[in-house]
Design a protein around this motif. Structure first.
Motif, PDB file in Angstrom:
ATOM      1  N   LYS A  16       0.854  -1.189   0.000  1.00 48.83           N
ATOM      2  CA  LYS A  16       0.000   0.000   0.000  1.00 48.83           C
ATOM      3  C   LYS A  16       0.888   1.235   0.000  1.00 48.83           C
ATOM      4  N   SER A  18       1.398   4.692   1.270  1.00 48.24           N
ATOM      5  CA  SER A  18       0.854   5.448   2.385  1.00 48.24           C
ATOM      6  C   SER A  18       0.921   6.947   2.121  1.00 48.24           C
ATOM      7  N   GLY A  38       3.989   7.731  10.587  1.00 43.02           N
ATOM      8  CA  GLY A  38       2.605   7.263  10.461  1.00 43.02           C
ATOM      9  C   GLY A  38       2.503   5.992   9.644  1.00 43.02           C
ATOM     10  N   ALA A  39       3.264   5.926   8.570  1.00 42.34           N
ATOM     11  CA  ALA A  39       3.266   4.720   7.739  1.00 42.34           C
ATOM     12  C   ALA A  39       3.837   3.536   8.510  1.00 42.34           C
ATOM     13  N   ARG A  41       3.770   3.134  11.801  1.00 39.43           N
ATOM     14  CA  ARG A  41       2.767   2.738  12.795  1.00 39.43           C
ATOM     15  C   ARG A  41       1.622   1.965  12.148  1.00 39.43           C
ATOM     16  N   GLU A  42       1.185   2.424  10.991  1.00 39.24           N
ATOM     17  CA  GLU A  42       0.104   1.760  10.277  1.00 39.24           C
ATOM     18  C   GLU A  42       0.505   0.343   9.871  1.00 39.24           C
ATOM     19  N   THR A  43       1.740   0.200   9.407  1.00 43.84           N
ATOM     20  CA  THR A  43       2.241  -1.122   9.025  1.00 43.84           C
ATOM     21  C   THR A  43       2.347  -2.027  10.239  1.00 43.84           C
ATOM     22  N   ALA A  45       0.672  -1.820  13.031  1.00 41.06           N
ATOM     23  CA  ALA A  45      -0.668  -2.159  13.505  1.00 41.06           C
ATOM     24  C   ALA A  45      -1.277  -3.271  12.656  1.00 41.06           C
ATOM     25  N   ALA A  46      -1.001  -3.258  11.379  1.00 36.60           N
ATOM     26  CA  ALA A  46      -1.532  -4.295  10.494  1.00 36.60           C
ATOM     27  C   ALA A  46      -0.923  -5.655  10.803  1.00 36.60           C
ATOM     28  N   HIS A  47       0.240  -5.639  11.441  1.00 33.36           N
ATOM     29  CA  HIS A  47       0.926  -6.886  11.771  1.00 33.36           C
ATOM     30  C   HIS A  47       0.975  -7.126  13.283  1.00 33.36           C
ATOM     31  N   ASP A  48       0.151  -6.399  14.024  1.00 35.85           N
ATOM     32  CA  ASP A  48       0.066  -6.518  15.481  1.00 35.85           C
ATOM     33  C   ASP A  48       1.418  -6.340  16.166  1.00 35.85           C
TER      34      ASP A  48
END
Length: 52
Positions: A16, A18, A38-39, A41-43, A45-48
């Motif tokens: 993706k 970002s 931010g990217a 953190r987003e990544t 979060a997607a992988h816990d």
């Protein structure tokens, strides 16, 4: 570089874009570090994962 993104993303649904920013890697990290963070953190979060 940006011209090759669309076909790569089309082949791999896990990728993706970002943020798109003008400049080289050094200037991106200096001037747009919030977008990079931010990217990340987003990544994570997607992988816990936790990013501090």
């Amino acid at each position: 570089m940006r011209a090759i993104l669309a076909p790569v993303i089309a082949r791999n649904p896990h990728l993706k874009v970002s943020a798109k920013v003008a400049g080289d890697h050094g200037s991106i990290l200096r001037k747009d570090f919030r977008a990079v963070a931010g990217a990340a953190r987003e990544t994570a979060a997607a992988h816990d994962l936790e990013v501090r």
